[in-house]
Scaffold this motif. Structure first.
Motif, PDB file in Angstrom:
ATOM      1  N   SER A  50       0.805  -1.215   0.000  1.00  0.00           N
ATOM      2  CA  SER A  50       0.000   0.000   0.000  1.00  0.00           C
ATOM      3  C   SER A  50       0.842   1.270   0.000  1.00  0.00           C
ATOM      4  O   SER A  50       0.303   2.359  -0.204  1.00  0.00           O
ATOM      5  N   MET A  62      -3.332  -1.999   6.852  1.00  0.00           N
ATOM      6  CA  MET A  62      -2.778  -0.796   6.243  1.00  0.00           C
ATOM      7  C   MET A  62      -3.021   0.446   7.090  1.00  0.00           C
ATOM      8  O   MET A  62      -3.886   0.479   7.965  1.00  0.00           O
ATOM      9  N   VAL A 110      -3.842   5.317   2.684  1.00  0.00           N
ATOM     10  CA  VAL A 110      -4.117   4.550   1.468  1.00  0.00           C
ATOM     11  C   VAL A 110      -5.284   5.158   0.701  1.00  0.00           C
ATOM     12  O   VAL A 110      -5.230   5.331  -0.528  1.00  0.00           O
TER      13      VAL A 110
END
Length: 259
Positions: free
Chosen positions: A88, A109, A114
């Motif tokens: 990511s 993530m 992101v």
């Protein structure tokens, strides 16, 4: 986090359940047959492989070389999947894509970062789709026994900055506060049977009990899991009904322009 699932790839591919054809078809209809879809955190292709039959191309991206190798093996005849090593934090190095799907990866993530990056990279009309268990998923029937085994082996979960584990904030709540705040959900039920070997194999697909993390304790873990599972369910068979959610997040439509 590229070693997070060390040695887990074959167990992931064999024992992690798919999401079912209706959920994949929902994704394909949302993306369109001519789309290039990014499967971010693709693992061994749980989403990428069935989705590739329904869209123009899939970019299957994962930081784990073993997962990518397993995906290539499983999809040896698929000519429209590009297996790419990345994560990511390397989105701007990827070829262009129209939409993005994440299965069991988004929770690792820095989700806000992101989504901000995807807002920059996705074209107008591009969507972010999450596919996986619903928010209200029930505990797996073998989990109490396996929790005791994990405690005995001292294996705990990992956390990542601004991840679900770190903040406790659910994905759709993060999305609702992101550029992709227009949310649409669909739910699909799948019934799956597990035997003893499948449940143990499933444990070895998880990051916290991946073979590389267990190391020379792998055989001992297998045996401890076998004893605990049979003590809790002597028949060694379980049936689980899971509800898969397909959550599609779009940028909100702007206000109508004045004539």
């Amino acid at each position: 986090m590229e070693d997070l699932f060390g040695g887990a790839a074959p167990y992931y591919a064999k024992y992690r359940s798919g999401h079912g054809d209706p959920a994949i078809e929902h994704l394909a209809m949302t993306f369109g047959a001519g789309a290039t879809a990014l499967d971010l955190g693709c693992g061994p292709g749980t989403v990428a492989i069935p989705l590739a039959r329904r869209v123009r191309e899939v970019l299957a991206v994962d930081p784990d070389a073993e997962m990518l190798a397993e995906g290539r093996r499983l999809a040896a005849r698929a000519e429209n999947i590009r297996w790419l090593r990345g994560d990511s934090t390397t989105l701007d190095r990827l070829p262009p894509f129209d939409h993005v799907v994440m299965g069991r990866s988004f929770h690792w993530m820095d989700r806000r970062a992101v989504l901000a990056e995807l807002d920059r990279l996705l074209p107008p009309g591009g969507v972010v789709a999450l596919v996986g268990p619903t928010r209200a998923g029930e505990e797996q029937p073998w989990e109490p026994a396996m929790r005791r085994v994990r405690d005995a082996f001292g294996v705990n979960t990992f956390t990542a900055s601004n991840s679900y584990q770190a903040t406790g904030e659910h994905h759709d709540d993060v999305l609702a506060r992101s550029p992709f705040s227009d949310l649409d959900r669909a739910h699909y039920e799948v019934r799956i049977g597990y035997d003893l070997e499948a449940v143990i194999g499933l444990q070895l697909s998880y990051s916290y009990t991946a073979p590389a993390r267990l190391g020379d304790r792998l055989d001992a873990f297998r045996e401890a899991a076998r004893r605990a599972l049979l003590a809790s369910c002597p028949a060694g068979r379980w049936e689980l009904v899971t509800v898969t959610e397909v959550l599609v997040a779009r940028r909100p439509s702007g206000p109508p322009r004045s004539p």
